[in-house]
Every structure is written in structure tokens, then in C-alpha cells.
Design a protein around this motif. Structure first.
Motif, PDB file in Angstrom:
ATOM      1  N   GLU A 179       0.750  -1.326  -0.064  1.00 29.61           N
ATOM      2  CA  GLU A 179      -0.007   0.120  -0.040  1.00 29.61           C
ATOM      3  C   GLU A 179       0.868   1.324   0.000  1.00 29.61           C
ATOM      4  O   GLU A 179       0.581   2.295  -0.837  1.00 29.61           O
ATOM      5  N   GLU A 180       1.977   1.372   0.733  1.00 34.37           N
ATOM      6  CA  GLU A 180       2.652   2.440   1.154  1.00 34.37           C
ATOM      7  C   GLU A 180       3.666   2.693   0.007  1.00 34.37           C
ATOM      8  O   GLU A 180       3.680   3.743  -0.569  1.00 34.37           O
ATOM      9  N   LEU A 181       4.241   1.816  -0.803  1.00 35.52           N
ATOM     10  CA  LEU A 181       5.157   1.786  -1.819  1.00 35.52           C
ATOM     11  C   LEU A 181       4.101   2.267  -3.026  1.00 35.52           C
ATOM     12  O   LEU A 181       4.579   3.135  -3.738  1.00 35.52           O
ATOM     13  N   GLN A 182       2.834   2.034  -3.159  1.00 34.18           N
ATOM     14  CA  GLN A 182       1.982   2.301  -4.265  1.00 34.18           C
ATOM     15  C   GLN A 182       1.782   3.640  -4.230  1.00 34.18           C
ATOM     16  O   GLN A 182       1.855   4.412  -5.319  1.00 34.18           O
ATOM     17  N   LYS A 183       1.450   4.302  -3.020  1.00 36.33           N
ATOM     18  CA  LYS A 183       1.336   5.767  -2.733  1.00 36.33           C
ATOM     19  C   LYS A 183       2.542   6.327  -3.165  1.00 36.33           C
ATOM     20  O   LYS A 183       2.146   7.403  -3.775  1.00 36.33           O
ATOM     21  N   ALA A 184       3.726   6.155  -2.752  1.00 39.75           N
ATOM     22  CA  ALA A 184       4.761   6.759  -2.791  1.00 39.75           C
ATOM     23  C   ALA A 184       4.995   6.674  -4.292  1.00 39.75           C
ATOM     24  O   ALA A 184       5.559   7.807  -4.829  1.00 39.75           O
ATOM     25  N   LEU A 185       4.952   5.689  -5.175  1.00 41.43           N
ATOM     26  CA  LEU A 185       5.107   5.663  -6.479  1.00 41.43           C
ATOM     27  C   LEU A 185       4.293   6.542  -7.252  1.00 41.43           C
ATOM     28  O   LEU A 185       4.664   7.391  -8.314  1.00 41.43           O
ATOM     29  N   LYS A 186       3.032   6.873  -6.618  1.00 42.90           N
ATOM     30  CA  LYS A 186       2.000   7.851  -7.307  1.00 42.90           C
ATOM     31  C   LYS A 186       2.536   9.445  -7.235  1.00 42.90           C
ATOM     32  O   LYS A 186       2.067   9.974  -8.184  1.00 42.90           O
ATOM     33  N   ASP A 187       2.812   9.666  -5.960  1.00 44.22           N
ATOM     34  CA  ASP A 187       3.179  10.883  -5.565  1.00 44.22           C
ATOM     35  C   ASP A 187       4.313  11.486  -6.582  1.00 44.22           C
ATOM     36  O   ASP A 187       4.998  10.854  -6.952  1.00 44.22           O
ATOM     37  N   PRO A 189       3.167  -2.092  12.004  1.00 47.25           N
ATOM     38  CA  PRO A 189       3.564  -2.544  10.686  1.00 47.25           C
ATOM     39  C   PRO A 189       3.202  -1.199   9.747  1.00 47.25           C
ATOM     40  O   PRO A 189       3.817  -1.007   8.596  1.00 47.25           O
ATOM     41  N   ALA A 190       1.788  -0.714   9.708  1.00 43.95           N
ATOM     42  CA  ALA A 190       1.410   0.477   8.662  1.00 43.95           C
ATOM     43  C   ALA A 190       2.481   1.508   8.918  1.00 43.95           C
ATOM     44  O   ALA A 190       3.117   2.091   7.834  1.00 43.95           O
ATOM     45  N   GLU A 191       2.990   2.078   9.977  1.00 42.59           N
ATOM     46  CA  GLU A 191       3.864   3.131  10.251  1.00 42.59           C
ATOM     47  C   GLU A 191       5.331   2.741   9.658  1.00 42.59           C
ATOM     48  O   GLU A 191       5.765   3.374   9.038  1.00 42.59           O
ATOM     49  N   THR A 192       5.759   1.766   9.862  1.00 41.06           N
ATOM     50  CA  THR A 192       7.120   1.196   9.679  1.00 41.06           C
ATOM     51  C   THR A 192       7.286   1.192   7.879  1.00 41.06           C
ATOM     52  O   THR A 192       7.868   1.849   7.223  1.00 41.06           O
ATOM     53  N   ALA A 193       6.088   0.801   7.506  1.00 40.95           N
ATOM     54  CA  ALA A 193       5.711   0.565   5.907  1.00 40.95           C
ATOM     55  C   ALA A 193       5.793   1.957   5.328  1.00 40.95           C
ATOM     56  O   ALA A 193       6.446   1.991   4.268  1.00 40.95           O
ATOM     57  N   ARG A 194       5.233   2.819   5.963  1.00 40.34           N
ATOM     58  CA  ARG A 194       5.154   4.081   5.347  1.00 40.34           C
ATOM     59  C   ARG A 194       6.594   4.858   5.452  1.00 40.34           C
ATOM     60  O   ARG A 194       6.867   5.524   4.422  1.00 40.34           O
ATOM     61  N   GLU A 195       7.210   4.720   6.624  1.00 41.08           N
ATOM     62  CA  GLU A 195       8.362   5.402   6.810  1.00 41.08           C
ATOM     63  C   GLU A 195       9.585   4.817   5.820  1.00 41.08           C
ATOM     64  O   GLU A 195      10.224   5.416   5.052  1.00 41.08           O
TER      65      GLU A 195
END
Ligand SMILES: Cc1cc2nc3c(=O)[nH]c(=O)nc-3n(C[C@H](O)[C@H](O)[C@H](O)COP(=O)(O)OP(=O)(O)OC[C@H]3O[C@@H](n4cnc5c(N)ncnc54)[C@H](O)[C@@H]3O)c2cc1C
Ligand SMILES: Nc1ncnc2c1ncn2[C@@H]1O[C@H](COP(=O)(O)O)[C@@H](O)[C@H]1O
Lengths: 325, 258
Positions: free
Chosen positions: A317-325, B240-246
Motif C-alpha cells: 500500500e505505502e509503496l504504491q502511494k509513494a510511486l504515485k506521488d 507495521p503500517a507506520e514502518t511501511a510508510r517510513e
């Protein structure tokens, strides 16, 4: 002249071959020399424009019906004819399955040494120096080659492909002249993997799983994660392969494949020395592991300490968001 | 089938490598038969068991290389030959291939199949099999995961990027073994005892017709270093959500790989 042999698959010049040509250009420039490209096949002249646009000052086209299907014997004859007629200072190959099969055969035909699977080439005191990992990456060997032409194969994904250059390449056709009866072995068929997956050696991002995945199902998580990147592939440790969770063509390491992607994600992999052997030349290494003592953390640029089954979906989820930004 | 298998003595893959004066220090290393060469020996034994014939194993190296030949004899090979080469590691695959090709011509007549490992672990050259094939004018299939022999031909599967190539060869031919080809057997006590009784004849480079200093190496070592160790990086822990975001932020803003 430094010449680069360009490998053709499915009617296209492979990316690793364009990297090889770009490196030939850079080192030729250091030496005040020119770079050329070599194409071989039954009918490959149509690709000469692509090679010229990639910056080859000359594009040599070796055509012969005997080169229709790949045969190391026939291709070695053709490249030896090319080398005898043009006398290049050096001839570079991509260290792909084909390049590793062909380059040593050409070297033996020419009676010269080969620096295989190089990761760095430099000009020092006017001479080319080739650096290659040995002992599975535990040492780096640098050599000069005293025979001429100098032959080297270049590890894919390590050398930058370089910017396109104006297409000024002059096209030179040469008869390859493969004698009748010279070919005693050739490729009869290519069996493609059913899924048109990118090979781990060619991917910019490799997402690898190990015993921590606990079974074949979790590889679906990794495939999902890989799918968000344009050129990604799924890799595996030997334990995962030997457990039958994924095919052996995915294995990274000493007995598997050597990869150097931009980004390598090791998920549930402890980081045994034989695994590191296959991925330590990756640009950025990320580890996901629940054991703070796992050796993989000693080589990883970034790590997440946690349970992969929780982390990987969030990471997607987070990488997908980062790729879109 | 008359099969020759070429095997090299190498440090095992767990070895810690130390460097002294542009060479790998040998003391403290544990030497084994190169793992891919074991697949080659196993394949030779299986072909012999199915079709009859002989398996000869050959190593180029110092007297110590006799140990890997004994191991292959204990696995079931019929004969061994040590080609004595006192030279330290030259990293020049063509030099080794020239020695092997000469040994085949002069000492190993009638071979239908020459089996190799896909690479000797350590020098990781992956060149001797194809070079030997060219020097002897034989066809080759390298990095093979499946091999079928029929009368006069060999069909080999080899891995390529994104698929498998089927290569058809007219015998005699050169084949190099990749993991997946088979599972090498363990030597039995009986095999080890029998191997002890078998001779390991040796031949010198001179006896193969090479002059002093021949064949010469064309590779000059100008550097041998231990690569700079990768630094352990940042390890994130917690939700997990926070570490993934970071992590995503670091990969984009700091490492700039996405
Ligand atoms: C000659 C030889 C050649 C070899 N060649 C290779 C090779 O090519 N490639 C290769 O990979 N290996 C190779 N090996 C094997 C190697 O030594 C290791 O055995 C293997 O790499 C271990 O695989 P692994 O990391 O998946 O498993 P393990 O070492 O068992 O590690 C599993 C990891 O997963 C973590 N984990 C478990 N559950 C979770 C969870 N829920 N969340 C997060 N993390 C979790 C654990 O903490 C552990 O670190 C070779 C060995 C030999 C002797
Ligand atoms: N000194 C040697 N003696 C016998 N066989 C060798 C030797 N060196 C290389 N080989 C064979 O060639 C294969 C590939 O070696 P290399 O090209 O050095 O990676 C090995 O797996 C062996 O089968």
C-alpha cells in the motif's frame, strides 16, 4: 575499436546488450577510440538502426542462414571472422545465458583470454582493467588481459545503459561464412515460461521470499508487491525452492542466479552467505524479518523488524502511494 | 558410453576468504570437489548405469587434487587421472581448457561425452567447458538442467532468461551441469574402501607435450581485494503500517530508488 556483441531475442536487442554497448562507448572514449556494435543472425539488418541510435559508430551485421537458430559453434565462427577482419582492441559480451555460452567459445577460437562477468571496467595507465567478483563476491579480482583482442562479458544491470546518441552509425555487412557441416549442435526449441514473467536477472526490482513464508501461498503476497513496479520479478532462497514452493529459475544465490537490481527486497530470508552471493551487488537492499539477529540486517540498507504477513501488505500500500506521488 | 568428467578442487562455499599479496591465502581453507562438478559426476554415473560404459574422472591441479578424484571414485567412477599442474591459480580459463583438451587428445581416447560443472566455485569463471568444446571442435550445451542421451545424440535443456532452451547435440559433445540436473549420491563405505584400492595415475604437462612455462596464462592480476563491507542500515520497528510508510519515504527521498 571496442565492439559490443548485441544479443537478439524475440526480434529485439536485449537491454543488457545496450548496457554492454554503452560501456564500450564510455571506455572507448577514455582511450580516444570508437565503439561498434555487432549483430549476428539469419536476417538482423533491420535492427542496425537501433544499434546506431544507441551510439555505435559502426554497426557490423553478420548474416548467414546457419545463424537462424542460436548455436554457439556457428556464432563463434561468425564472431571470429568479424574479429579477424576488423581487429578490435576489445570485444564485450553481455554476461547473459547466451553471452556466457558464447564468449568463451569465441575466446578459444581466437586463442585469447576472457574476463567473465565483470562488474567494473576502467582504463588505467592507458590499459583496460577488468574487475569481477570471485568467491561468490567475497573477493574482487582485477585483471589485465595480455592477449588481443581483449574479451570480456559484463554482468547485466550493473553498467548504465547511457543516453541515446545521434544515429550516425555506419552499417557494414559481413558474410559470416559458416562452413557446411561445422555445426553439430544448436537450439532446437525455446520453451517459454507460461507466465510471461520477467527473469530475476533482468528486473529492476526483485522481491524475494524465503523459508519465513512458510509455504507456497505467501508467494502471492510477494507477487502482489512486485506487480506495483514496472520491471519487477519474484526471487527466492534455496530453502523456498527446495521446499517446492516456487520454481528453481527463481533461486537467487550461489547455486541460483546473480542479480543486481536497483532494489532487492529479502522477505523472510535469513541472509546465508550463499544467498548473499547472488544479491549483494544490488544497489539498495531491504530486509523484512522478525529476527533482529538475522544476518540479512548486516547487509541491508533498510530493514523492517516484524512479521512479514503483517508488513508486506502494508508495504505494498505505502509503496504504491509513494510511486504515485 | 565412454564418459569423462572434469572436476576441480575448490575451497568450500562457507570458507572465509583472506587475501595475501594478490592471492587467496590457502591455509585454514577446507577444500572440496566443486559442487557443480558433483552433479556432473552423478549424471555420468546415471548414464553409465542406464547404458553401460565407463566413467573416467580427471582433475588438473597439484597432488592435493587427488582427494577429489578419490571422492569421485568412491561415488562409483571407474578410473581417475590427475593432470599435474603446479601453477597457482591463474584465473585464465583458456589455459586450463588447453590442458584439458590436450589430455583428452592424448590420454582419454574415445570419449563420447565430456561432462563439466557449469562453473568452478571460487574463480566463478564459467568458461572452461565452452573453451574445451571449441578447442576440440565439439558441440556444447552449458548450464544444463536435464540431459537425455539417445544413440549418437544428446538433448539438453538449459536455462535462459525467462525460459528454457532445448539444445540438440551430435555426440561426442560437451555438457556442463547446473543445479537441478540430479541429486548427487553419497559415497558408500564400500565405495570408499574400493576407491582406496584404485590407483590415481598422474600425467605431467611435459608428458602431454607442453614445453617449459606452457601453456602460458594471458591474465595478469593487478588487484585482489575484499569488497567494502556493506554497512548495516536503518532497521525500523513498531506498527507495521507506520514502518511501511517510513520505509516507502526513505526509499523515495533518501535512497531515491522509487
Ligand atoms: C553449496 C551450497 C549452495 C547454496 N546455494 C544457495 C543459493 O543459491 N541460494 C540460497 O538462498 N541459499 C543457498 N544455500 C543455502 C543457504 O545456506 C541457506 O540454507 C538458505 O539460504 C536459507 O534460506 P532462508 O533464508 O529462506 O531460510 P532460513 O535460514 O530458515 O531463514 C528464514 C528466515 O525467515 C525469518 N522469518 C520466519 N518467519 C517470519 C515471519 N513470519 N516474518 C518475518 N520473518 C520471518 C526467520 O527469522 C529467518 O531469518 C546453499 C547452501 C550450500 C551449502
Ligand atoms: N583445474 C581443473 N581441473 C578439472 N576440471 C576443471 C578445472 N578447472 C575447471 N574445470 C572444469 O570446468 C568447469 C568450469 O570451470 P570454470 O570455467 O573455471 O568456472 C568446472 O566446473 C570443471 O568441470
Amino acid at each position: 575499436m571496442i565492439a559490443a556483441y548485441l544479443e537478439i531475442r524475440d526480434g529485439k536487442i536485449k537491454k543488457s546488450s545496450l548496457e554492454t554497448l554503452a560501456e564500450a562507448r564510455r571506455r572507448a572514449a577514455d582511450l580516444g577510440d570508437t565503439a561498434a556494435a555487432v549483430l549476428a543472425g539469419a536476417s538482423v539488418a533491420g535492427l542496425a538502426g537501433t544499434a546506431a541510435a544507441a551510439g555505435a559508430a559502426k554497426v557490423y551485421v553478420l548474416e548467414d542462414p546457419a545463424l537462424a537458430d542460436y548455436s554457439s559453434q556457428a556464432y563463434a565462427v561468425a564472431l571470429a571472422v568479424f574479429a579477424a577482419e576488423t581487429k578490435p582492441a576489445a570485444l564485450f559480451f553481455p554476461a547473459t545465458a547466451m553471452g556466457k555460452d558464447l564468449a568463451p567459445r569465441v575466446a578459444a577460437r581466437l586463442g585469447v583470454a576472457l574476463a567473465a562477468d565483470c562488474t567494473r571496467i576502467e582504463v588505467r595507465d592507458g590499459a583496460l582493467e577488468y574487475t569481477r567478483p570471485i568467491y561468490a563476491g567475497k573477493a574482487l579480482l582485477t585483471v589485465r588481459l595480455k592477449s588481443s583482442p581483449q574479451l570480456a562479458s559484463l554482468r547485466p544491470n550493473v553498467f548504465p545503459a547511457g543516453p541515446p546518441a545521434p544515429g550516425t552509425g555506419e552499417i557494414v555487412k559481413m558474410a559470416a561464412a559458416v562452413p557446411d557441416g561445422a555445426v553439430k549442435g544448436k537450439v532446437a526449441e525455446i520453451l517459454k515460461e507460461e507466465s510471461a514473467e520477467l527473469d530475476v536477472t533482468e528486473a529492476d526490482v526483485v522481491v524475494s521470499g524465503g523459508r519465513g513464508l512458510k509455504g507456497p501461498e505467501a508467494f502471492a503476497l510477494l507477487r502482489d508487491l512486485a506487480a506495483i513496479f514496472p520491471r519487477a520479478a519474484v526471487g527466492a532462497s534455496r530453502s523456498a525452492v527446495d521446499s517446492g514452493w516456487i520454481g528453481h529459475q527463481h533461486q537467487v544465490g550461489q547455486t541460483g542466479k546473480t542479480v543486481s537490481p536497483q532494489l532487492y527486497l529479502a522477505v523472510g530470508i535469513s541472509g546465508a552467505i550463499q544467498h548473499l552471493a547472488g544479491m549483494s551487488s544490488s544497489k539498495v537492499i531491504v530486509a523484512v524479518n522478525k529476527d533482529p539477529e538475522a544476518p540479512i540486517f548486516k547487509v541491508a540498507d533498510y530493514g523492517i523488524l516484524g512479521d512479514l504477513f503483517e508488513v508486506v501488505p502494508k508495504l505494498k500500500e505505502e509503496l504504491q502511494k509513494a510511486l504515485k506521488d | 558410453m565412454n564418459i569423462c568428467v572434469f572436476i576441480k578442487r575448490v575451497p568450500d562455499t562457507e570458507s572465509r576468504i583472506r587475501i595475501q599479496q594478490n592471492a587467496v591465502a590457502e591455509d585454514g581453507l577446507n577444500f572440496v570437489i566443486s559442487p557443480y562438478d558433483e552433479y556432473a559426476v552423478e549424471e555420468a554415473l546415471r548414464i553409465k548405469e542406464a547404458r553401460g560404459g565407463t566413467v573416467r574422472v580427471v582433475s588438473v591441479g597439484r597432488d592435493e587434487a587427488a582427494a577429489v578424484l578419490r571422492k569421485a571414485l568412491a561415488m562409483g567412477a571407474d578410473e581417475a587421472l590427475l593432470v599435474k599442474d603446479e601453477a597457482p591459480e591463474t584465473y585464465d580459463g583458456l589455459r586450463t581448457a588447453r590442458i584439458i583438451a590436450r589430455a583428452v587428445e592424448r590420454r582419454l581416447p574415445g570419449a563420447d561425452l565430456l561432462l563439466f560443472g557449469k562453473q568452478a566455485v571460487g574463480t566463478d569463471n564459467s568458461q572452461v567447458p565452452a573453451m574445451t568444446a571449441e578447442l576440440l571442435g565439439l558441440p556444447q550445451a552449458t548450464v544444463v538442467t536435464k540431459l537425455a542421451i539417445e544413440d549418437g545424440t544428446a538433448t539438453a535443456l538449459r536455462e535462459i532468461e525467462g525460459g528454457t532452451e532445448k539444445v540438440v547435440l551430435t555426440l561426442p559433445a560437451v555438457v556442463s551441469a547446473q543445479k537441478g540436473l540430479n541429486e548427487p549420491r553419497y559415497e558408500t563405505l564400500k565405495g570408499i574402501m574400493a576407491a582406496k584400492k584404485k590407483p590415481v595415475p598422474a600425467v605431467t604437462l611435459e608428458e602431454l607435450g607442453f614445453g617449459p612455462g606452457e601453456p602460458a596464462a594471458a591474465v595478469e592480476v593487478t588487484g585482489l581485494d575484499v569488497p567494502a563491507a556493506r554497512q548495516a542500515g536503518k532497521v525500523l520497528q513498531g506498527d507495521p503500517a507506520e514502518t511501511a510508510r517510513e520505509l516507502a519515504r526513505l526509499l523515495r527521498d533518501e535512497a531515491k530508488v522509487i
